[in-house]
Structure formats: C-alpha cells, structure tokens
Design an enzyme around this catalytic site. Structure first.
Site, PDB file in Angstrom:
ATOM      1  N   SER A  53      20.965 -12.268   1.286  1.00  0.00           N
ATOM      2  CA  SER A  53      19.981 -13.348   1.290  1.00  0.00           C
ATOM      3  C   SER A  53      19.666 -13.787   2.732  1.00  0.00           C
ATOM      4  O   SER A  53      19.183 -12.989   3.521  1.00  0.00           O
ATOM      5  CB  SER A  53      20.504 -14.506   0.430  1.00  0.00           C
ATOM      6  OG  SER A  53      19.517 -15.455   0.185  1.00  0.00           O
ATOM      7  N   ASP A 140      17.111 -10.712  -9.892  1.00  0.00           N
ATOM      8  CA  ASP A 140      17.118 -11.658  -8.776  1.00  0.00           C
ATOM      9  C   ASP A 140      15.817 -12.451  -8.770  1.00  0.00           C
ATOM     10  O   ASP A 140      14.740 -11.909  -8.525  1.00  0.00           O
ATOM     11  CB  ASP A 140      17.271 -10.898  -7.458  1.00  0.00           C
ATOM     12  CG  ASP A 140      17.520 -11.825  -6.262  1.00  0.00           C
ATOM     13  OD1 ASP A 140      17.196 -13.023  -6.355  1.00  0.00           O
ATOM     14  OD2 ASP A 140      18.025 -11.326  -5.242  1.00  0.00           O
ATOM     15  N   HIS A 174      21.056 -12.705  -8.069  1.00  0.00           N
ATOM     16  CA  HIS A 174      21.148 -12.975  -6.629  1.00  0.00           C
ATOM     17  C   HIS A 174      22.615 -13.174  -6.265  1.00  0.00           C
ATOM     18  O   HIS A 174      23.091 -14.302  -6.050  1.00  0.00           O
ATOM     19  CB  HIS A 174      20.327 -14.218  -6.295  1.00  0.00           C
ATOM     20  CG  HIS A 174      20.085 -14.414  -4.823  1.00  0.00           C
ATOM     21  ND1 HIS A 174      19.213 -13.645  -4.093  1.00  0.00           N
ATOM     22  CD2 HIS A 174      20.610 -15.316  -3.948  1.00  0.00           C
ATOM     23  CE1 HIS A 174      19.192 -14.051  -2.842  1.00  0.00           C
ATOM     24  NE2 HIS A 174      20.048 -15.060  -2.728  1.00  0.00           N
TER      25      HIS A 174
END
Length: 353
Positions: A53, A140, A174
């Site tokens: 991320s 995600d 995620h």
C-alpha cells in the site's frame, strides 16, 4: 507483463545464484546490474525493497531514487510513481479506491525525466536490469485495480518488460498475503496480514533477488528472537521527524559478525506501523524465514501517526507530499532517513548485540 497463478505451498522455486558475502562468494558478482553502457552497480551490498500500500508507493520512490544501488522492488497494492503529484486531493481522487481514476502517465513520465536530469532520481540506465514484482488482489477495494494496472504500465516504461511479474488474478483483499499467518485473506483488517496460503514475501524475493537457498524451517517464534529493535532517531538524524520511535532489523546469525550481507527494506502499509500493530508485520509478513538462510538482513523502518502538521493520521509513508515537495526523490526526508538507517546497519547490529 505476465499473470501468475497461485502456487502450491509445498513448491519452492529456486533460482541459481552464488551465495552472498557472509562467508560465501559475493552475491554481487551474480546479482549486480550492468547498465547498457557498461556502468555497474556497486558490488556490496545488494539492496532490494518492497512494500504494501503506502509502503509500495514508498518502495518505488526509494527504488527510483537509488536505483544505482537497488536491484529490484516488490510492490503490493500500490500505484504509479508520483501518482499524487504532491496533492492529497489528487491522491484521494486518482490513486486509491476510485474505479474512475484517471492517471496521466505521460505527465508522470515528464516529472521522472526532470528528476533524473536534475540528479534527484538515479539515471534511467541503472533501471534497465532491475526486476519488479507486482501484486494486486481481486478483492482489494482500497487500491483499485485501475490504479494497480497503471503502475504495471508505468513499470514497463521504466524497466525491461521481461523483468516484470504482475500477479493480478488472486482473491486477496488489501493485506500482505502469507502462507499461514494473520487473519482472513478476504477482509482488510488490522494487522493487514492475510492467511492466504500464498507466500508473497517468498515470491517477490525469489524474483527480485534470485534467492539461492530454500527458506528456514525455524518457527516464527524462533526467527523472532533474531529481530532487533532500535531507536530510529539515533541513526536517521534530522530527517527522522516523521518516523516512529523504534524500528526492527532482522539479522541472520550468519550476518551478526559479518556485516557484508545483502539488505532488503520492507515498508509497512498505513495503520500497520509499530504504534498500531507492534512487531506483527516484522514477525509475520514472511520475509524472515527466507532471509535467515540466504544471508539477508531485513530492515523494517517505521512511520508514526500525526493529527497535526505534518498531518498523517494513519501513519502512512509519504507518497503525496506531507513531508515537503521533494518527498518522492533523493531529497525527500523519509527517503534520506531510511537510507541513513541502511548505512547505519553495521552500527545498529554492533550496538544491539
């Protein structure tokens, strides 16, 4: 660019490479990159990066800033370099969850070229042999697939396409996918480590560093005993303002007396720093088992959250400019701070024995 399917947990793909420098022939002799004009990267140590991320954004920034030293990057749930263009508004509109994101890769390329010409990024010739491993889970929703695809397209303009692997067909949320650590793989929840039956750390390390040895069979608990904790401010100096108080360093036994081992930097994601999850990411992301048998030191630098200026309420790495206009290049405060930590690793090891 290729799509790769989920590999069976019992299968380990080994690349053929000489062992690293800790009592073995130098990995740099086999892993160093030569630019097209014969310019070679420094032999010692071999440096690689990865991130999840905001950590993926930071890993790409660090890689391009120092690609004369970095041989590869593993980017999980990230977007293109300089996607935010120094604006939190652009970051939220185009670089995270919006399925209608519009990213002008030509404009970003112009910034990259300008930075390279001014010396704020390494020259493009140093990128040519570098390897890049990308992953984006189909579940995600925090980083949209459009954003991840744009990163893959940008990567093909910066690195040789045959050196890029893009995994984009797995049902991961995620999270940092692991073989058996963490929580649900299909939900994005703290500590954002997913029990996915998939060794993302191993896959990216094998691609970008060509690990010669299988991973350690030690338990996570046993490996964690080799995880050092140190004060970042003692080594990162004036640029440590937005870093957390402490960070982690995994040091294989073979590297404690011989500090010429290779180095991997793993950047955590937002809300995944030590304040939020302790050492869960450093222990359970999956890097240590591979590092233990491959003479690889792993640095886990840490950010901190801030409700005031510079505003960073989720302890993200700076990929939109909260530390200043040079956040994405060699003059960036966090980039300089992390490189200072890298350069201080021998001292950190010596001071924490």
């Amino acid at each position: 660019m290729k799509n790769f399917t989920l590999k069976q947990a019992c299968f380990i793909s080994l690349a053929s490479l000489v062992l690293t420098a800790c009592g073995n022939p130098s990995a740099a002799d086999g892993a160093k990159n030569s630019a097209p004009d014969g310019i070679e990267k420094p032999q010692q140590p071999v440096l690689s990066v990865s991130g999840l991320s905001s950590g993926a954004y930071m890993a790409m920034q660090f890689h391009l800033a120092f690609s004369e030293k970095v041989v590869g990057a593993g980017l999980i749930a990230g977007g293109p370099y300089f996607c935010a263009q120094g604006s939190i508004g652009i970051a939220l509109q185009n670089c995270v969850a919006n399925p209608d994101a519009t990213i002008d890769l030509n404009a970003l390329a112009a910034t990259i070229e300008d930075y390279q010409q001014s010396g704020k990024l390494a020259e493009s010739k140093y990128n040519q042999n570098d390897k890049v491993w990308l992953l984006h889970g189909t579940l995600d929703t925090r980083i949209n697939g459009v954003v991840a695809d744009q990163l893959a397209l940008q990567a093909e303009t910066l690195f040789a396409p045959e050196n890029i692997e893009y995994v984009n067909d797995q049902a991961f949320a995620h999270v940092m996918p692991t073989l058996e650590s963490g929580g649900s793989c299909v939900e994005s929840a703290s500590p954002f480590i997913g029990d996915c039956g998939y060794d993302a750390a191993g896959e990216l390390l094998k691609h970008i560093t060509q690990l010669p040895m299988p991973k350690s069979t030690k338990s996570i608990k046993a490996l964690s005993q080799q995880l050092l904790t140190f004060k970042q401010g003692d080594y990162a100096g004036e640029h440590a303002e937005t870093l957390g108080e402490s960070a982690y360093l995994f040091v294989p036994q073979s590297c404690k007396d011989n500090i010429n081992c290779d180095i991997h930097i793993s950047f955590h994601g937002c809300n995944q720093n030590a304040e939020a999850v302790g050492d869960e990411y450093a222990k359970n992301a999956g890097f240590n088992a591979w590092a233990d048998t491959n003479n690889l030191i792993v640095l886990y630098p840490q950010t901190k959250k801030s409700a005031f200026m510079p505003l960073n309420p989720q302890a993200c790495w700076d990929w939109w400019g909260y530390t200043g206009e040079n956040y994405a290049n060699k003059d960036g405060k966090q980039i300089q701070a992390v490189m200072a930590l890298v350069n201080s690793i021998p001292t950190i090891i010596s001071n924490t024995k």
